[in-house]
Design a protein around this motif. Structure first.
Motif, PDB file in Angstrom:
ATOM      1  N   TYR A 112      -4.630   6.578  17.560  1.00 29.84           N
ATOM      2  CA  TYR A 112      -5.714   5.704  17.098  1.00 29.84           C
ATOM      3  C   TYR A 112      -6.426   6.316  15.896  1.00 29.84           C
ATOM      4  CZ  TYR A 112      -9.771   2.760  16.721  1.00 29.84           C
ATOM      5  OH  TYR A 112     -10.724   1.904  16.211  1.00 29.84           O
ATOM      6  N   HIS A 113      -6.741   7.591  15.998  1.00 27.14           N
ATOM      7  CA  HIS A 113      -7.496   8.209  14.910  1.00 27.14           C
ATOM      8  C   HIS A 113      -6.622   8.431  13.675  1.00 27.14           C
ATOM      9  CE1 HIS A 113     -11.168   8.532  17.200  1.00 27.14           C
ATOM     10  NE2 HIS A 113     -10.447   8.943  18.230  1.00 27.14           N
ATOM     11  N   GLU A 114      -5.308   8.538  13.872  1.00 32.15           N
ATOM     12  CA  GLU A 114      -4.386   8.595  12.734  1.00 32.15           C
ATOM     13  C   GLU A 114      -4.394   7.257  11.988  1.00 32.15           C
ATOM     14  OE1 GLU A 114       0.313   8.676  12.734  1.00 32.15           O
ATOM     15  OE2 GLU A 114      -0.466  10.653  13.266  1.00 32.15           O
ATOM     16  N   ILE A 115      -4.361   6.147  12.757  1.00 30.34           N
ATOM     17  CA  ILE A 115      -4.421   4.807  12.152  1.00 30.34           C
ATOM     18  C   ILE A 115      -5.747   4.625  11.429  1.00 30.34           C
ATOM     19  CG2 ILE A 115      -4.546   2.327  12.651  1.00 30.34           C
ATOM     20  CD1 ILE A 115      -2.696   2.914  15.068  1.00 30.34           C
ATOM     21  N   ARG A 116      -6.826   5.004  12.080  1.00 27.37           N
ATOM     22  CA  ARG A 116      -8.156   4.803  11.483  1.00 27.37           C
ATOM     23  C   ARG A 116      -8.337   5.660  10.220  1.00 27.37           C
ATOM     24  NH1 ARG A 116     -13.341   6.452  11.352  1.00 27.37           N
ATOM     25  NH2 ARG A 116     -14.896   4.769  11.195  1.00 27.37           N
ATOM     26  N   GLU A 117      -7.734   6.849  10.222  1.00 30.93           N
ATOM     27  CA  GLU A 117      -7.821   7.704   9.035  1.00 30.93           C
ATOM     28  C   GLU A 117      -7.102   7.039   7.853  1.00 30.93           C
ATOM     29  OE1 GLU A 117      -6.736  12.269   7.595  1.00 30.93           O
ATOM     30  OE2 GLU A 117      -6.386  11.636   9.662  1.00 30.93           O
ATOM     31  N   THR A 118      -5.926   6.454   8.111  1.00 31.55           N
ATOM     32  CA  THR A 118      -5.215   5.717   7.069  1.00 31.55           C
ATOM     33  C   THR A 118      -6.049   4.528   6.595  1.00 31.55           C
ATOM     34  OG1 THR A 118      -3.084   6.343   8.039  1.00 31.55           O
ATOM     35  CG2 THR A 118      -3.079   4.457   6.533  1.00 31.55           C
ATOM     36  N   TYR A 119      -6.644   3.840   7.529  1.00 34.82           N
ATOM     37  CA  TYR A 119      -7.506   2.679   7.251  1.00 34.82           C
ATOM     38  C   TYR A 119      -8.660   3.053   6.309  1.00 34.82           C
ATOM     39  CZ  TYR A 119     -11.118  -0.832   8.460  1.00 34.82           C
ATOM     40  OH  TYR A 119     -12.114  -1.783   8.430  1.00 34.82           O
ATOM     41  N   LYS A 120      -9.251   4.224   6.549  1.00 34.72           N
ATOM     42  CA  LYS A 120     -10.407   4.646   5.746  1.00 34.72           C
ATOM     43  C   LYS A 120      -9.964   5.224   4.393  1.00 34.72           C
ATOM     44  CE  LYS A 120     -14.176   4.815   7.043  1.00 34.72           C
ATOM     45  NZ  LYS A 120     -15.290   3.854   6.922  1.00 34.72           N
ATOM     46  N   LEU A 121      -8.961   6.095   4.406  1.00 35.87           N
ATOM     47  CA  LEU A 121      -8.566   6.788   3.184  1.00 35.87           C
ATOM     48  C   LEU A 121      -7.927   5.849   2.169  1.00 35.87           C
ATOM     49  CD1 LEU A 121      -7.112  10.167   4.534  1.00 35.87           C
ATOM     50  CD2 LEU A 121      -9.294   9.786   3.368  1.00 35.87           C
ATOM     51  N   LYS A 124      -8.386   2.641   2.046  1.00 36.18           N
ATOM     52  CA  LYS A 124      -9.244   1.460   1.856  1.00 36.18           C
ATOM     53  C   LYS A 124      -8.490   0.165   2.177  1.00 36.18           C
ATOM     54  CE  LYS A 124     -12.138   3.798  -1.558  1.00 36.18           C
ATOM     55  NZ  LYS A 124     -12.678   3.812  -2.940  1.00 36.18           N
ATOM     56  N   ILE A 125      -7.841   0.190   3.343  1.00 34.67           N
ATOM     57  CA  ILE A 125      -7.055  -0.944   3.812  1.00 34.67           C
ATOM     58  C   ILE A 125      -7.975  -1.885   4.587  1.00 34.67           C
ATOM     59  CG2 ILE A 125      -5.153  -1.582   5.357  1.00 34.67           C
ATOM     60  CD1 ILE A 125      -3.846   1.095   4.584  1.00 34.67           C
ATOM     61  N   ASP A 126      -7.632  -3.177   4.594  1.00 34.33           N
ATOM     62  CA  ASP A 126      -8.552  -4.171   5.143  1.00 34.33           C
ATOM     63  C   ASP A 126      -8.526  -4.298   6.659  1.00 34.33           C
ATOM     64  OD1 ASP A 126      -5.994  -5.104   4.989  1.00 34.33           O
ATOM     65  OD2 ASP A 126      -6.485  -7.044   4.090  1.00 34.33           O
ATOM     66  N   THR A 127      -7.399  -4.004   7.321  1.00 28.57           N
ATOM     67  CA  THR A 127      -7.332  -4.165   8.775  1.00 28.57           C
ATOM     68  C   THR A 127      -6.621  -2.973   9.405  1.00 28.57           C
ATOM     69  OG1 THR A 127      -5.183  -5.286   8.886  1.00 28.57           O
ATOM     70  CG2 THR A 127      -7.121  -6.675   8.458  1.00 28.57           C
ATOM     71  N   LEU A 128      -6.877  -2.768  10.707  1.00 28.30           N
ATOM     72  CA  LEU A 128      -6.187  -1.711  11.441  1.00 28.30           C
ATOM     73  C   LEU A 128      -4.695  -2.015  11.569  1.00 28.30           C
ATOM     74  CD1 LEU A 128      -8.721  -0.932  14.338  1.00 28.30           C
ATOM     75  CD2 LEU A 128      -8.243   0.474  12.329  1.00 28.30           C
ATOM     76  N   ARG A 129      -4.341  -3.297  11.660  1.00 25.56           N
ATOM     77  CA  ARG A 129      -2.926  -3.650  11.749  1.00 25.56           C
ATOM     78  C   ARG A 129      -2.179  -3.208  10.497  1.00 25.56           C
ATOM     79  NH1 ARG A 129      -1.092  -7.238  15.102  1.00 25.56           N
ATOM     80  NH2 ARG A 129      -2.975  -8.523  15.032  1.00 25.56           N
ATOM     81  N   PHE A 169       0.820  -1.208   0.000  1.00 23.77           N
ATOM     82  CA  PHE A 169       0.000   0.000   0.000  1.00 23.77           C
ATOM     83  C   PHE A 169       0.857   1.263   0.000  1.00 23.77           C
ATOM     84  CE2 PHE A 169      -2.682  -3.320   1.736  1.00 23.77           C
ATOM     85  CZ  PHE A 169      -3.917  -3.079   1.145  1.00 23.77           C
ATOM     86  N   THR A 170       2.182   1.095  -0.105  1.00 24.40           N
ATOM     87  CA  THR A 170       3.092   2.240  -0.161  1.00 24.40           C
ATOM     88  C   THR A 170       3.779   2.267  -1.526  1.00 24.40           C
ATOM     89  OG1 THR A 170       5.097   1.117   0.648  1.00 24.40           O
ATOM     90  CG2 THR A 170       3.528   1.873   2.307  1.00 24.40           C
ATOM     91  N   LYS A 171       4.550   3.323  -1.777  1.00 28.50           N
ATOM     92  CA  LYS A 171       5.230   3.468  -3.061  1.00 28.50           C
ATOM     93  C   LYS A 171       6.746   3.616  -2.883  1.00 28.50           C
ATOM     94  CE  LYS A 171       1.164   5.676  -5.125  1.00 28.50           C
ATOM     95  NZ  LYS A 171       0.605   6.896  -5.773  1.00 28.50           N
ATOM     96  N   HIS A 172       7.275   3.009  -1.829  1.00 23.15           N
ATOM     97  CA  HIS A 172       8.692   3.180  -1.536  1.00 23.15           C
ATOM     98  C   HIS A 172       9.554   2.196  -2.312  1.00 23.15           C
ATOM     99  CE1 HIS A 172       7.525   5.979   1.547  1.00 23.15           C
ATOM    100  NE2 HIS A 172       6.783   5.062   2.155  1.00 23.15           N
ATOM    101  N   ASP A 173      10.791   2.592  -2.515  1.00 23.71           N
ATOM    102  CA  ASP A 173      11.786   1.764  -3.201  1.00 23.71           C
ATOM    103  C   ASP A 173      11.955   0.424  -2.485  1.00 23.71           C
ATOM    104  OD1 ASP A 173      14.302   1.657  -5.058  1.00 23.71           O
ATOM    105  OD2 ASP A 173      15.037   1.176  -3.041  1.00 23.71           O
ATOM    106  N   ALA A 174      12.136  -0.642  -3.260  1.00 22.03           N
ATOM    107  CA  ALA A 174      12.268  -1.985  -2.684  1.00 22.03           C
ATOM    108  C   ALA A 174      13.469  -2.079  -1.747  1.00 22.03           C
ATOM    109  CB  ALA A 174      12.396  -3.018  -3.797  1.00 22.03           C
ATOM    110  N   GLY A 175      14.548  -1.394  -2.089  1.00 25.37           N
ATOM    111  CA  GLY A 175      15.727  -1.407  -1.230  1.00 25.37           C
ATOM    112  C   GLY A 175      15.477  -0.731   0.101  1.00 25.37           C
ATOM    113  N   LEU A 176      14.737   0.379   0.073  1.00 24.12           N
ATOM    114  CA  LEU A 176      14.399   1.084   1.302  1.00 24.12           C
ATOM    115  C   LEU A 176      13.499   0.218   2.178  1.00 24.12           C
ATOM    116  CD1 LEU A 176      14.284   3.519   3.158  1.00 24.12           C
ATOM    117  CD2 LEU A 176      12.573   4.552   1.646  1.00 24.12           C
TER     118      LEU A 176
END
Length: 476
Positions: A438-447, A449-454, A27-34
């Motif tokens: 918590y609300h930072e995690i949940r915002e990422t979860y919603k924006l 469209k990730i399947d779990t909070l983890r 779900f990220t766009k970072h370089d594979a080496g990084l």
């Protein structure tokens, strides 16, 4: 079954953490080496040392793992367990990296372990082991207020941290910030108010925030708020006890408590303090008069009716074998890694929510951060400004009373005038950290469209760590 075969069964914890990391990385766009740099453990130090026991010697296995140096110092507890192994220490160090990033604490992740059962050693022998472990860390530059800062974990506490602090200060004469080399110390040795209950308080706040979101509770068929929620807690140690205590204070009903000797259950609720005192007196939670059901198999206690299950003991407690029998709708991970990836998939398929360990039990490292800051500044929180606040508040109250003609009662006046103590400031900082995170995690979860909070927590952590590496100039 031999000790070695027991150890061999638990050599996939780091692999589980990496699986979760790799899935979130999509779900990220970072370089594979990084991403590979972020995932990998930077330094793994395994060592052995002898101690004298009786007329002979015993060789002790020990580890210290520094997972990530994107921030300095690294930070993480020291675990004393007869089943500790390198894989477990690596996994816990990795989780510490992500945990610190999630709650915006500027540390890299680390972890330590000594393969002993502390109950099998005298206090003198434990002191010798702890001090020798510390000396070995000093020799290899694996401890220091700006290098690597240990803390308590399973099997350790304030006593062990005081031995570490004393050993480090003795080996580094004249170092002004020596007490900052370890956290979780007793108050008398420059510890901080609120550290002992910090992890449990953080878990309770995390649960409170989760159940405050009406949209999420509606999907679970639950009303919002802690009040009236039926809760089962596994583990009556430091984390489990304080989690249960604070949830009870928030209005939750503790219906079940599980420990290694068994489990107790009462649908009408258990008195957490009374259960704790009963266990302290008898050595077991079994036989508690307020329990309506007892289970000799602790695992059965996890499967009883409840709204929220808090595994606050060890890893791998909820597995593919028992996940389908868990009746809770929310799992709040007070321990590190209590739910296997296979169990998590089963639980989410049932429509549940898991509050991940990397966030839920971050209260300990948050308050350890406050203790570290206190040690570096050499002044207790509230010491400089408390009386100033009280005088300002008193002047304000006197002015308002003079203008309005209304006189406050002594109790009202004392409440308004009172300045902030160290404990109040620590608890305020912890609460703010847990709520925002918590609300930072949940915002990422919603924006996203990730399947779990983890996964959402991992994504947030990966992004923050990647920025740190880029700011160091390691990656463009």
């Amino acid at each position: 079954m031999s000790d070695n075969s027991l150890l061999d069964q638990n050599t996939h914890f780091f692999g589980d953490v990496c699986k979760n990391f790799d899935y979130a990385a999509k779900f990220t766009k970072h370089d594979a080496g990084l991403l590979d740099q972020i995932r990998s453990c930077n330094s793994v130090y395994r060592f052995r040392f002898p101690i004298r026991r009786g007329n002979g010697f015993e060789v002790i296995d020990a580890w210290r793992v520094e997972h990530s140096h994107h921030q300095s110092p690294t930070k993480g507890g020291i675990r004393y367990s007869e089943f500790v192994n390198e894989d477990e220490v690596m996994a816990l160090a990795a989780l510490m990296t992500y945990k610190c990033a999630i709650v915006n604490v500027p540390f890299g992740g680390a972890k330590g372990g000594i393969r002993i059962n502390p109950k099998s050693y005298s206090v003198q022998e434990l002191e010798n082991i702890t001090r020798r472990y510390t000396v070995e860390l000093i020799k290899k530059n694996f401890i220091g207020p700006s290098i690597d800062v240990p803390a308590p974990d399973y099997g350790t506490g304030e006593r062990e941290m005081s031995w570490i602090a004393d050993t480090y200060a003795t080996m580094n004469p004249g170092q002004l910030d020596a007490m900052g080399a370890v956290t979780g110390k007793p108050i008398a040795l420059h510890g901080i108010q609120g550290r002992r209950e910090a992890t449990g308080r953080g878990v309770a706040i995390a649960i409170r925030e989760c159940v405050s979101v009406a949209e999420d509770m509606q999907k679970l068929g639950l009303p919002t708020g802690i009040s009236g929620k039926r809760i089962i807690v596994q583990g009556l140690g430091n984390v489990g006890f304080y989690t249960a205590k604070f949830l009870q204070e928030y209005g939750g009903i503790i219906v079940g408590i599980c420990e290694f000797e068994g489990a107790i259950y009462n649908a009408d609720g258990l008195d957490v303090e009374a259960v704790y005192q009963h266990r302290k007196a008898t050595g077991s939670i079994l036989g508690y008069a307020g329990a309506k059901q007892e289970f000799k198999n602790s695992g059965e206690g996890l499967e009883q009716p409840c709204d929220i299950l808090v595994p606050a003991a060890l890893e791998n407690q909820i597995t593919a074998e028992n996940a389908d029998r868990i009746q809770a709708k929310i799992i709040a991970e007070g321990a590190n890694g209590p739910t296997t990836p296979e169990a998590e998939a089963i639980f989410y398929a049932k429509g549940g929510i898991i509050i991940p360990d990397m966030y839920a039990n971050a209260g300990g490292v948050t308050v350890s951060y406050f203790e570290w800051l206190k040690n570096l500044s050499h002044v207790a929180f509230g010491r400089i400004n408390r009386r100033f606040e009280e005088n300002n508040n008193l002047n304000l109250v006197n002015m308002v009373e003079g203008i309005t003609g209304i006189s406050l009662t002594p109790a009202q006046r004392a409440t308004i005038v009172k300045g902030s103590s160290e404990l109040e400031l620590v608890n305020s900082g912890l609460e703010d950290t847990m709520i925002r995170s918590y609300h930072e995690i949940r915002e990422t979860y919603k924006l996203e469209k990730i399947d779990t909070l983890r996964t959402a927590a991992f994504v947030g952590a990966i992004n923050k760590i990647a920025v740190s590496y880029q700011n160091l100039g390691v990656w463009p």
